[in-house]
Enzyme design. Structure first.
Site, PDB file in Angstrom:
ATOM      1  CE1 TYR A 148      -4.190  -1.475   0.075  1.00  0.00           C
ATOM      2  CE2 TYR A 148      -3.496  -2.622   2.070  1.00  0.00           C
ATOM      3  CZ  TYR A 148      -4.400  -2.436   1.040  1.00  0.00           C
ATOM      4  OH  TYR A 148      -5.517  -3.218   0.971  1.00  0.00           O
ATOM      5  CB  THR A 174      -3.186  -2.430  -3.491  1.00  0.00           C
ATOM      6  OG1 THR A 174      -2.973  -3.839  -3.308  1.00  0.00           O
ATOM      7  CG2 THR A 174      -4.686  -2.159  -3.531  1.00  0.00           C
ATOM      8  CG  HIS A 275      -9.868  -3.681  -2.287  1.00  0.00           C
ATOM      9  ND1 HIS A 275      -8.581  -3.302  -2.579  1.00  0.00           N
ATOM     10  CD2 HIS A 275      -9.873  -3.933  -0.947  1.00  0.00           C
ATOM     11  CE1 HIS A 275      -7.846  -3.296  -1.481  1.00  0.00           C
ATOM     12  NE2 HIS A 275      -8.607  -3.694  -0.468  1.00  0.00           N
TER      13      HIS A 275
END
Length: 379
Positions: A148, A174, A275
């Protein structure tokens, strides 16, 4: 060395009078529901908004019919297939999922060890409740690190250095979480992490907001807003590509134009993902967008499918739609909650049996041949 093809699946006790062991991945869901506090069950199972996209992922896969071939002479197909240039026991990786010690005390090391024993990659979340170094030490199988993008660029660089030093085999960034989707179950529950579950890859105290329970507020969302950089750009992705020599995947792509641009930057794969229905409620199902993404990038990069995969038949569907493989998410958390490492191993054994059956029934000797099957999509 890859493990031998799976035989009969391992069993995990279902618990309760007269219950039977799971015979499908879906069976683990009810076992997990019984084992988990309601707030944790909602955290794992819920989506954003009114959960339209969460439901759409499953509905879109169910609409995909695969046209079998006959008289192909296939008796016992191989499930082995390449992902990122390395042979895996199945075209499957365990998806990155945060805070796995919420589900079972053994958490990420148990799930990583089960994946390694099954011969498939395990993707470790930045928000793992176990440090990356301990997870890679717990399995002989490949671990991919999921990144992240944090507001603190120094922490991003540190995570990259640690994942390299720990021996991670790939890096997955991501890109669909500039902010956390509004997950109403967590808001209603005022969900917060218990003290013993931490974001173990971050410095001490950097996840304090995730533990601060407030009625009507998701502490996870509050922590994410404070920690994540919302304005990630293509220049950041190019910086990341220059910073690592590991295979690089971009997770969270739905628009084919973004997949093409990622290929232009030099990534090795994109993951078509919404997601798990936990970000934009109203985004399209991943199975709907997968063929367009595959057509847009051609053979330049690999394309994986995430969100909604629940069976070996779903793996076959994804392959027939053009994917190189899939990420398997919630069912692995259900299995971890139901039985720790043994539960996760049983789930992956079942998946191998289901995939082999699906390949046999469609006349495919291996997953590569499944990519040449025709599909029909009902209205």
């Amino acid at each position: 060395m890859l493990p031998p093809p799976a035989g009969p699946p391992a069993t995990v006790a279902a618990g309760g009078d007269g219950d039977r062991p799971p015979v499908s991945l879906a069976d683990f869901a009810e076992l997990a529901r019984r084992a988990l506090p309601p707030g944790v069950w909602d955290f794992v199972g819920g989506g954003s908004g009114v959960e339209t996209t969460l439901a759409a992922n499953r509905a879109a896969l169910d609409r995909v019919a695969v046209l079998p071939r006959v008289l192909t002479g296939v008796e016992r197909p191989r499930t082995h297939a390449p992902l990122l240039g390395r042979e895996q026991a199945m075209p499957v990786a365990v998806a990155p999922m945060a805070y796995q010690r919420l589900l079972h005390p053994d958490g990420e090391p148990a799930l990583a060890a089960a994946a390694g024993a099954a011969g498939v990659p395990y993707v470790l979340s930045t928000l793992s409740s176990t440090p990356v170094e301990e997870v890679t030490a717990a399995t002989a199988g490949p671990v991919w690190f999921q990144l992240y993008w944090l507001r603190d660029r120094g922490l991003v660089a540190d995570l990259l250095d640690r994942s390299h030093a720990a021996g991670c085999a790939a890096l997955m960034v991501t890109v669909d979480v500039p902010v956390l989707g509004r997950r109403l179950r967590d808001v209603r529950n005022g969900f917060a992490l218990p003290p013993e579950v931490t974001a173990a890859n971050l410095p001490a105290g950097r996840d304090d907001l995730a533990h601060a329970g407030t009625p009507g507020v998701s502490a996870i969302a509050a922590h994410t807003e404070a920690a994540f950089a919302p304005a990630l750009t293509w220049a950041d992705l190019a910086w990341l590509r220059e910073r690592t020599r590991l295979p690089l995947l971009v997770k969270g792509v739905l628009d084919p134009r973004d997949a093409v641009r990622a290929a232009d930057v030099g990534v090795d794969a994109v993951v078509v993902s919404n997601h798990g229905g936990r970000q934009l409620d109203g985004a399209p199902a991943t199975a709907t967008m997968l063929p367009e993404v595959v057509a847009a990038v051609g053979e330049r990069i690999e394309v994986l499918l995430d969100s909604g995969v629940r069976s070996g038949t779903d793996v076959l569907r994804a392959l027939a739609l053009g994917a190189s493989g899939v990420l398997l998410g919630r069912p692995m958390l259900w299995a971890l909650a139901a039985g720790g490492r043994a539960g996760a191993q049983a789930a992956l054994d079942l998946l191998a049996v289901e995939l082999r059956d699906a390949l046999t029934l469609t006349g495919c000797a291996d997953p590569t041949q499944a990519r040449r099957l025709r599909t029909l999509t009902g209205d």
